[in-house]
Structures are given as structure tokens and as C-alpha cells.
Design an enzyme around this catalytic site. Structure first.
Site, mmCIF file in Angstrom:
data_model
loop_
_atom_site.group_PDB
_atom_site.id
_atom_site.type_symbol
_atom_site.label_atom_id
_atom_site.label_comp_id
_atom_site.label_asym_id
_atom_site.label_seq_id
_atom_site.Cartn_x
_atom_site.Cartn_y
_atom_site.Cartn_z
ATOM 1 N N ASN A 159 32.040 56.069 34.842
ATOM 2 C CA ASN A 159 32.353 56.451 33.088
ATOM 3 C C ASN A 159 33.914 57.062 33.481
ATOM 4 O O ASN A 159 34.692 57.289 32.892
ATOM 5 C CB ASN A 159 31.344 57.651 32.435
ATOM 6 N N GLU A 255 25.713 64.984 41.716
ATOM 7 C CA GLU A 255 26.530 65.898 40.606
ATOM 8 C C GLU A 255 25.358 64.722 39.728
ATOM 9 O O GLU A 255 26.030 63.688 39.640
ATOM 10 C CB GLU A 255 27.723 65.496 40.398
ATOM 11 N N CYS A 289 28.690 62.752 31.286
ATOM 12 C CA CYS A 289 27.108 63.406 32.184
ATOM 13 C C CYS A 289 27.394 64.818 31.184
ATOM 14 O O CYS A 289 26.159 65.562 30.836
ATOM 15 C CB CYS A 289 27.578 63.969 33.356
HETATM 16 N N1 LIG Z 1 26.929 65.531 36.529
HETATM 17 C C1 LIG Z 1 28.415 65.608 36.888
HETATM 18 O O1 LIG Z 1 29.637 65.752 37.413
HETATM 19 C C2 LIG Z 1 28.139 63.518 36.376
HETATM 20 C C3 LIG Z 1 29.721 62.725 35.493
HETATM 21 C C4 LIG Z 1 29.534 61.981 35.208
HETATM 22 C C5 LIG Z 1 28.534 60.680 35.272
HETATM 23 N N2 LIG Z 1 26.896 61.390 35.654
HETATM 24 C C6 LIG Z 1 25.875 60.767 35.618
HETATM 25 O O2 LIG Z 1 26.026 59.173 36.378
HETATM 26 C C7 LIG Z 1 25.122 58.389 34.748
HETATM 27 C C8 LIG Z 1 26.004 57.344 34.379
HETATM 28 O O3 LIG Z 1 26.962 56.956 35.881
HETATM 29 P P1 LIG Z 1 26.471 55.366 36.917
HETATM 30 O O4 LIG Z 1 25.640 54.779 35.213
HETATM 31 O O5 LIG Z 1 27.659 54.623 37.230
HETATM 32 O O6 LIG Z 1 25.487 56.065 37.649
HETATM 33 P P2 LIG Z 1 24.723 55.196 38.693
HETATM 34 O O7 LIG Z 1 23.324 56.497 39.485
HETATM 35 O O8 LIG Z 1 24.609 53.740 38.462
HETATM 36 O O9 LIG Z 1 26.063 54.698 38.927
HETATM 37 C C9 LIG Z 1 26.483 55.788 40.028
HETATM 38 C C10 LIG Z 1 26.765 55.172 41.803
HETATM 39 O O10 LIG Z 1 26.215 54.920 42.761
HETATM 40 C C11 LIG Z 1 26.173 53.581 43.132
HETATM 41 N N3 LIG Z 1 25.061 53.398 43.812
HETATM 42 C C12 LIG Z 1 23.693 52.569 42.891
HETATM 43 N N4 LIG Z 1 23.169 52.586 43.948
HETATM 44 C C13 LIG Z 1 23.149 52.688 44.955
HETATM 45 C C14 LIG Z 1 22.466 53.317 46.890
HETATM 46 N N5 LIG Z 1 21.053 52.902 46.787
HETATM 47 N N6 LIG Z 1 23.107 53.625 46.847
HETATM 48 C C15 LIG Z 1 24.375 54.315 47.084
HETATM 49 N N7 LIG Z 1 25.238 54.087 45.672
HETATM 50 C C16 LIG Z 1 24.181 53.042 45.505
HETATM 51 C C17 LIG Z 1 26.771 53.130 42.080
HETATM 52 O O11 LIG Z 1 26.844 51.731 42.184
HETATM 53 C C18 LIG Z 1 28.113 54.258 41.602
HETATM 54 O O12 LIG Z 1 28.486 53.519 42.616
HETATM 55 C C19 LIG Z 1 24.716 59.306 34.475
HETATM 56 O O13 LIG Z 1 23.184 60.035 34.250
HETATM 57 C C20 LIG Z 1 25.477 60.219 34.106
HETATM 58 O O14 LIG Z 1 24.422 61.730 33.648
HETATM 59 C C21 LIG Z 1 27.007 62.373 36.240
#
Ligand SMILES: NC(=O)c1ccc[n+]([C@@H]2O[C@H](COP(=O)([O-])OP(=O)(O)OC[C@H]3O[C@@H](n4cnc5c(N)ncnc54)[C@H](O)[C@@H]3O)[C@@H](O)[C@H]2O)c1
Length: 479
Positions: A159, A255, A289
Site C-alpha cells: 500500500n 507492523e 493499516c
Molecule cells: N501496521 C502497519 O504499519 C501496516 C502498514 C501497512 C500495511 N499493514 C498491513 O498490511 C496488510 C496489507 O498489506 P499486504 O497485502 O501487502 O500484506 P501481506 O502480508 O500479504 O504482504 C506483506 C509482504 O510480505 C511478503 N510475504 C508474503 N508471504 C511471505 C512469506 N511467507 N515470507 C516472507 N514474506 C512474505 C509479501 O510479498 C509482501 O512483501 C494489511 O493487513 C495492513 O493492515 C500494516
């Protein structure tokens, strides 16, 4: 973008190949379903090669004087501003963010980098003398420095592909770490452009690698890799929990997801609260988020608040990111279908929609659901889309209890003119941050940012991020 300036792994934008040894590619598909580029689907062997190079180079990087490391990062910030139109354009195409917000993301990133350099230069460690402890001697003097952890694995979500990646890179690099960045697949071209700006700014080769590929193939491999010294992850809760389990003793900052409530008391400035709630819930189509993901409003002012929210939502522009619309197609069809299922579930169970619900492909109209009850999934699940559930409550205690019943604990907002009540409620909420009379949000980026419960572990925010990527090193002088 020249081949020489590219980070070691390289990638392809449509029609323009850059250095890359892997023949396998991942297609990057926009939220509107167009293929906008391809990136390498790296193999484990390629990841291994990148990581072993990082470890060697990190030792040299840590020896570069702090001031000079800072100068490279400051040039990076300038470079991002110079290229902000190009990078913002890619953010817009890749993750469907409206152009003006995409541009803001790049500017905010340059500001964040500059602040990080300033903060990094002012962390000097401390000195302690032994005689402040019983029986200790003043001749025993501890010099306490902060040193880099080594190789940081930065994993960022789709995002904010530039800002949330740079928010890990800048603190890691200023403090002498090398970094392996694994951006989300959708967002990886934007992240690669950002990394290219850093290479142009003069970052020595190998200090940063950008690794692209399937999470299932290289994600686990990276997380459990013996070369990694620290993991900074932002993304969904399930992925974060998985990473935490695999990381073992490696320090991690996580996070994760959220379900931020906006609590509105009977004495609130309802119009102001509605404005903050609508902006908090629907900017970037709710894919934040810290988006407001539920409203807990006192029954006395609920009708008034709903009316104001409805009026403001009707003023939102729904359409394409190119047209600078406020609500744009969601990141992919799985996300859109998930949000759709939450809305249908709520409507079937008796929620009242205050807006006309429409779904065309991945574009979901901003949806305000009134009279939401705890049996509905939308009360508890994080939609990551443009839907706002309104839950009516009859006491402050009920608001606090409902807020705390969530498995998440990122942020919360409280709207009231009574500051005593505001502080009292804030002290009872199990979240990382409470916003009084303002929407939930991450910035400004130097504030500590954290989630409790399933929203995270560890703290980000410029200084906190630097601290999380360094450790104390104590040298004792025995005079
Ligand atoms: N708290 C925060 O600061 C914050 C900020 C932004 C987004 N978010 C959260 O992120 C989510 C949305 O983002 P998303 O859809 O990109 O999240 P996601 O968990 O699908 O992916 C995040 C990252 O993890 C990687 N990933 C996926 N599987 C993995 C694995 N097994 N090992 C290592 N890396 C892996 C993805 O390729 C991506 O780079 C929402 O739940 C949102 O609330 C949190």
C-alpha cells in the site's frame, strides 16, 4: 535507468530489460487488470548469492564515516524529488493510488529520509562510570556505543511501496547496516525505482539488494536465512505471525493489521468528527493499516453523525487513480471479493446501508453500514477496502469494551470536547496510539508507531527504527 546503476538483481519494465540472471519473471498486474511490467522471480540460489555479497559489503559500509553515509542518503532524498513524477506515476499504475497521493508519498519519503539522517547523526551512545554502583570504582568506565546489527531484511506491503520501504532502508543504512528489501509483488517496480535513485545517489553496490519473487518460494527462504540479522516487516497479521515463528532468535519488528475504532461521544463536534472519520476511513479506498475501520458512536448523536458521514461520503469521487479519484479499484480481485463478502454478510444480517452499494470489477463504492452488530464479520475483520461499519453504543464503558474486544490494537480515535473523559478512555484502550479529536494515522513519521496484540511487536518511527536496527556495544576501560 541504466544497467550499471541498477541494484544487483535488476528487473524489467515493459520493453526495457535490465541486469538480471534469472530467466523467470513475475508479471505485475495493475488493480485494473493491465500487465504493467515484469520483475524477476528470483530463485533461492540467486537469493543466496545476493545475501553472501551483502554480508561482505556491510562491514565496509559500517566503516564509512557517518557524515558520508548521511550525505549519500540526503542525495537520495534529492534524487527522489527530482524523479517524483516518474515514481508517483508508477505507484499510481501499480497499486492504484490517486496521482496526488502517490506524489505526496514520494515527497513524504524524501522528508523522512532527511529527518532520519539528522536523527542518525545525533545518536552518540553514552558513558557510565562504575562508582555509581555500590562497591564500584570510578576507574571503571563503560563506553556504550550503538553498532549496526548487520544485514537487515526489510519486507514491505503493497500500500505504500516507496514510503514503507524507505522507512526501513533509511534507518538501517544510516546506522551502517546492509539491507535486503523484499517489496510486495504489486509495488515492486515502484520500490525498484526508489532503489535505483539510491544507487544513483552513490550507495556502494551490494549494500542494498532488492529481491523479487514469489513469497511462497523465496519468502520463507529469506526469513530463515542464516545471513539475516534482523527482520523489519510490515504487512498482514497472518504473514507477520508466520515470519515471527520462523525467525527464531533473530530480532524482529512487526507492523501488522488493524481494526482502528473511532469512538464518538455525545458532546463531540459531530461535523468535525464526521470529516475526520470519512477521510480516515476512505482515503486510498481504505487500504491503510491505520484506516478507521469501525465507528463506535453514542446512541444520542448517532443519527446526526451518520447523516454527516453520509453527506461527506456522497462528495467522494469514485473512479480511476488517473482521474485523481478518492476511491479507486482495490489492489486485486481477491481483496475486492473479500470486501464484497463482508458487506453482503452484514446486509444479510440486518445492517442498513446508508450509501448505494456498487461493485464493478475491483472498484467498490464507498459503503457506510449502519446498525452493525457483533454477529457481523465486518465488526471484527479487517476489510482493507472502502467500507465503514457503524456500531451504536449506549455508554462509554460499552465503547471501550467493544474497542478492546478486537484482536487488533493499532490505533484508536476518541472524539469529545471533554478532555478528562478523553484521557480516561485513552488510558483504557489497548492500542499503540490514541488520537484525541483526530483521525487515526501513522504520521508524522518521527512519532513512535506501534501496534499491540495482533497489530504488531516492536516500535517504528525514525529514532525507534534506528534503535531497533542497532545494538549496544560496551567497551570497559579499567583505569
Ligand atoms: N501496521 C502497519 O504499519 C501496516 C502498514 C501497512 C500495511 N499493514 C498491513 O498490511 C496488510 C496489507 O498489506 P499486504 O497485502 O501487502 O500484506 P501481506 O502480508 O500479504 O504482504 C506483506 C509482504 O510480505 C511478503 N510475504 C508474503 N508471504 C511471505 C512469506 N511467507 N515470507 C516472507 N514474506 C512474505 C509479501 O510479498 C509482501 O512483501 C494489511 O493487513 C495492513 O493492515 C500494516
Amino acid at each position: 535507468m541504466g544497467q550499471e546503476t541498477m541494484v544487483d538483481v535488476g528487473f524489467q519494465l515493459t520493453g526495457d530489460w535490465l541486469q538480471c540472471s534469472s530467466k523467470r519473471r513475475l508479471e505485475i498486474v495493475s488493480p485494473q487488470g493491465e500487465v504493467i511490467g515484469r520483475v524477476p522471480a528470483m530463485t533461492r540460489e540467486e537469493v543466496d548469492r545476493a545475501l553472501s555479497k551483502s554480508r561482505r559489503v556491510q562491514k565496509e559500509w559500517a566503516k564509512v564515516p557517518l557524515y558520508e553515509r548521511g550525505q549519500i542518503l540526503l542525495t537520495w532524498a534529492d534524487e527522489l524529488i527530482k524523479r517524483s513524477d516518474e515514481i508517483a506515476d508508477m505507484i499510481m499504475k501499480e497499486v492504484g493510488k490517486k496521482k496526488s497521493s502517490a506524489k505526496d508519498e514520494v515527497t513524504r519519503t524524501a522528508d523522512l529520509i532527511r529527518y532520519t539522517v539528522e536523527e542518525g547523526k545525533r545518536i552518540h551512545g553514552e558513558m557510565m562510570k562504575g562508582d555509581s554502583f555500590q562497591g564500584g570504582s570510578a576507574g571503571k568506565v563503560a563506553i556504550i556505543e550503538r553498532e549496526a546489527l548487520g544485514l537487515v531484511l526489510a519486507i514491505s506491503p503493497f500500500n505504500y511501496p516507496v514510503n514503507l520501504s524507505a522507512a526501513k532502508l533509511a534507518p538501517a543504512l544510516i546506522s551502517g547496516n546492509a539491507v535486503v528489501l523484499k517489496p510486495a509483488t504489486q509495488g515492486s517496480i515502484s520500490a525498484l525505482l526508489m532503489a535505483d535513485a539510491l544507487m544513483t545517489a552513490g550507495l556502494p553496490k551490494g549494500v542494498l539488494h532488492v529481491v523479487t519473487g514469489r513469497g511462497s518460494e523465496i519468502g520463507d527462504w529469506l526469513v530463515a536465512h542464516p545471513a539475516i540479522d534482523m527482520i523489519s516487516f510490515t504487512g498482514g497479521t497472518k504473514t507477520g505471525q508466520d515470519i515471527a515463528r520462523k525467525a527464531g532468535m533473530i530480532p524482529t519488528v512487526l507492523e501488522l493489521g488493524g481494526k482502528d475504532p473511532a469512538i464518538v461521544l455525545e458532546d463531540a463536534d459531530v461535523e468535525k468528527a464526521a470529516g475526520q472519520i470519512v477521510s480516515g476511513a476512505f482515503s486510498y479506498s481504505g487500504q491503510r493499516c491505520t484506516a478507521i475501520k469501525r465507528v463506535l458512536v453514542m446512541e444520542e448523536v448517532a443519527d446526526q453523525l451518520v447523516e454527516q458521514i453520509q453527506k461527506k461520503v456522497e462528495g467522494l469521487r469514485v473512479g480511476l487513480p488517473e482521474d485523481d479519484a478518492d476511491v479507486t479499484p482495490l489492489i486485486d480481485s481477491a481483496s475486492a471479493d473479500f470486501v464484497h463478502s463482508l458487506i453482503l454478510d452484514a446486509l444479510e444480517k440486518g445492517a442498513v446501508s446508508r450509501t448505494e452499494y456498487r461493485k464493478e470489477g475491483n472498484l467498490i463504492s464507498p459503503t457506510v453500514l449502519d446498525h452493525v452488530t457483533e454477529e457481523m464479520r465486518v465488526s471484527w475483520e479487517e476489510p482493507f477496502g472502502p467500507v465503514l461499519p457503524i456500531i451504536r453504543v449506549t455508554s462509554e464503558q460499552e465503547a471501550v469494551e467493544t474497542a478492546n474486544q478486537s484482536e487488533y490494537g493499532l490505533q484508536a480515535s476518541v472524539f469529545t470536547k471533554n478532555m478528562d473523559k478523553a484521557f480516561s478512555i485513552a488510558s483504557q484502550l489497548d492500542v499503540g496510539t490514541v488520537q484525541l479529536n483526530g483521525k487515526t494515522e501513522r504520521g508524522p513519521d518521527h512519532f513512535p508507531f506501534l501496534g499491540v496484540k495482533k497489530s504488531g511487536a516492536g516500535v517504528q518511527g525514525v529514532r525507534k527504527s534506528i534503535e531497533s536496527m542497532t545494538r549496544e556495544k560496551v567497551t570497559v576501560l579499567n583505569l
